[in-house]
Scaffold this active site. Sequence first.
Site, PDB file in Angstrom:
ATOM      1  N   ALA A   1       0.839  -1.207   0.000  1.00 32.91           N
ATOM      2  CA  ALA A   1       0.000   0.000   0.000  1.00 32.91           C
ATOM      3  C   ALA A   1       0.874   1.257   0.000  1.00 32.91           C
ATOM      4  O   ALA A   1       1.239   1.758  -1.083  1.00 32.91           O
ATOM      5  CB  ALA A   1      -0.953  -0.051   1.192  1.00 32.91           C
ATOM      6  N   ARG A   2       1.229   1.739   1.165  1.00 40.48           N
ATOM      7  CA  ARG A   2       2.128   2.882   1.270  1.00 40.48           C
ATOM      8  C   ARG A   2       3.059   2.664   2.463  1.00 40.48           C
ATOM      9  O   ARG A   2       2.635   2.205   3.521  1.00 40.48           O
ATOM     10  CB  ARG A   2       1.345   4.195   1.481  1.00 40.48           C
ATOM     11  CG  ARG A   2       0.679   4.731   0.230  1.00 40.48           C
ATOM     12  CD  ARG A   2       1.680   5.206  -0.820  1.00 40.48           C
ATOM     13  NE  ARG A   2       1.062   5.742  -2.022  1.00 40.48           N
ATOM     14  CZ  ARG A   2       0.751   5.047  -3.112  1.00 40.48           C
ATOM     15  NH1 ARG A   2       1.006   3.740  -3.163  1.00 40.48           N
ATOM     16  NH2 ARG A   2       0.204   5.639  -4.160  1.00 40.48           N
TER      17      ARG A   2
ATOM     18  N   ASP B   1       6.962  -3.730  -0.348  1.00 34.18           N
ATOM     19  CA  ASP B   1       7.120  -3.178  -1.698  1.00 34.18           C
ATOM     20  C   ASP B   1       7.200  -1.659  -1.661  1.00 34.18           C
ATOM     21  O   ASP B   1       7.510  -1.033  -2.666  1.00 34.18           O
ATOM     22  CB  ASP B   1       5.939  -3.623  -2.577  1.00 34.18           C
ATOM     23  CG  ASP B   1       6.074  -3.121  -4.017  1.00 34.18           C
ATOM     24  OD1 ASP B   1       7.145  -3.350  -4.618  1.00 34.18           O
ATOM     25  OD2 ASP B   1       5.135  -2.477  -4.510  1.00 34.18           O
TER      26      ASP B   1
ATOM     27  N   GLU C   1      11.267   6.478  -0.477  1.00 37.43           N
ATOM     28  CA  GLU C   1      11.680   5.553  -1.535  1.00 37.43           C
ATOM     29  C   GLU C   1      12.895   6.051  -2.311  1.00 37.43           C
ATOM     30  O   GLU C   1      13.292   5.440  -3.294  1.00 37.43           O
ATOM     31  CB  GLU C   1      10.474   5.236  -2.433  1.00 37.43           C
ATOM     32  CG  GLU C   1       9.395   4.506  -1.615  1.00 37.43           C
ATOM     33  CD  GLU C   1       8.166   4.070  -2.381  1.00 37.43           C
ATOM     34  OE1 GLU C   1       8.009   4.489  -3.539  1.00 37.43           O
ATOM     35  OE2 GLU C   1       7.360   3.308  -1.793  1.00 37.43           O
TER      36      GLU C   1
ATOM     37  N   HIS D   1       8.643  -0.732  -5.100  1.00 41.12           N
ATOM     38  CA  HIS D   1       7.308  -0.223  -5.456  1.00 41.12           C
ATOM     39  C   HIS D   1       6.900  -0.703  -6.859  1.00 41.12           C
ATOM     40  O   HIS D   1       6.542   0.097  -7.728  1.00 41.12           O
ATOM     41  CB  HIS D   1       7.292   1.311  -5.375  1.00 41.12           C
ATOM     42  CG  HIS D   1       5.927   1.883  -5.165  1.00 41.12           C
ATOM     43  ND1 HIS D   1       5.696   3.025  -4.434  1.00 41.12           N
ATOM     44  CD2 HIS D   1       4.701   1.490  -5.595  1.00 41.12           C
ATOM     45  CE1 HIS D   1       4.402   3.305  -4.436  1.00 41.12           C
ATOM     46  NE2 HIS D   1       3.779   2.377  -5.141  1.00 41.12           N
TER      47      HIS D   1
HETATM   48  O1  3PG Z   1      -0.948   4.205  -6.308  1.00 38.85           O
HETATM   49  C1  3PG Z   1      -0.572   3.493  -7.249  1.00 38.85           C
HETATM   50  O2  3PG Z   1      -1.279   3.245  -8.234  1.00 38.85           O
HETATM   51  C2  3PG Z   1       0.780   2.859  -7.173  1.00 38.85           C
HETATM   52  O3  3PG Z   1       1.311   2.981  -5.894  1.00 38.85           O
HETATM   53  C3  3PG Z   1       1.766   3.374  -8.180  1.00 38.85           C
HETATM   54  O4  3PG Z   1       1.641   4.730  -8.428  1.00 38.85           O
HETATM   55  P1  3PG Z   1       2.654   5.482  -9.431  1.00 38.85           P
HETATM   56  O5  3PG Z   1       3.071   4.512 -10.479  1.00 38.85           O
HETATM   57  O6  3PG Z   1       1.889   6.624  -9.974  1.00 38.85           O
HETATM   58  O7  3PG Z   1       3.824   5.915  -8.590  1.00 38.85           O
END
Ligand code: 3PG
Length: 314
Positions: free
Chosen positions: A230-231, A255, A260, A287
């Site tokens: 998630a975050r 992840d 980051e 991520h």
């Molecule tokens: O929120 C999301 O969809 C993912 O964490 C990835 O987001 P991003 O590719 O825009 O960083």
Amino acid sequence: MTPLKCLIVDPMHESIFPMLTEIGWEAVSVPSITRDEIKTIHHGYEGLIVRSKTTIDRDLLGDNPTIKFIGRAGAGLDNLDLDYLKEKGIYVLHASEGNRDAVGEYAIGALLSLMRNIPKANREVRTMIWEREGNRGEELMDKTVGLIGYGNMGQAFAKRLSGFGCNVLAYDKYKTAYANAYCKAASMEDLFVETDILSLHIPLTAETKKLVDRNFLDRFKKRIILVNTARGEIVSLPDLVQAMATSQVRGAVLDVLENEKLNTLTPIQKESFDTLIKKDNVIFTPHIAGWTYESHVKINVALIQKIKALELVH
Ligand SMILES: O=C(O)[C@H](O)COP(=O)(O)O
């Protein structure tokens, strides 16, 4: 009819351009633009599309009278000031339908990798070590997986877990009647008692920031595996380090991280990171849970459908 105009300020898969044209929008893409530059050009556009790079708030848009929607090409809305956008009557469109399958598959893959010691065993064989007993694994079959959050991502994971013979319990504070063939609806108390594997599928908000701290982790009756796609900010990493030291948490798939940009970790962040990175029972990835060739395009498809459904005209 003059086409509506949409400003794209973060990098996107190029499929977005013909899709926007198809539904009558004109797109201007400036993926390398700075925040200050956006401030000088956003007037006159009806739509603004971002990913996670650009923060959308009053400071950026001020009293812009033309923007009708913010399209978030992805799932997380933590880079949008939702109170401000609501006050302005600007629609917020997300596209988590586009990367939910990627997240569901990643979570299965990473979890199985951890439970079967695949990264460690792979590393060992590459150094000519042929160790079977030290890499005996455990099965997903019959494990109870507790999901916090049952939106697109939680559902995608649950659907796959059910195919592995897991007992899936889902807690979602903002949903009622969400039990289905893939999960049983549960309270947080149920999760504390029954969970073997805990997976987070909630947004980052003031309420969920550092939700998973020592006190929270100590409430689980079993020694759990934690999965965070998630975050990063939802988990207190120093507290996770402590919980792993006492084996309250016996494995983790991470992840996402609070910070980051690994070369800018604060001393506290670095200390936790350095401790966890040495552990074979922790898998870190950069991520990438939602990051596939397919999701890159499917995110655009999901977003375009929602833009079209707004039926905006001049
Ligand atoms: O929120 C999301 O969809 C993912 O964490 C990835 O987001 P991003 O590719 O825009 O960083």
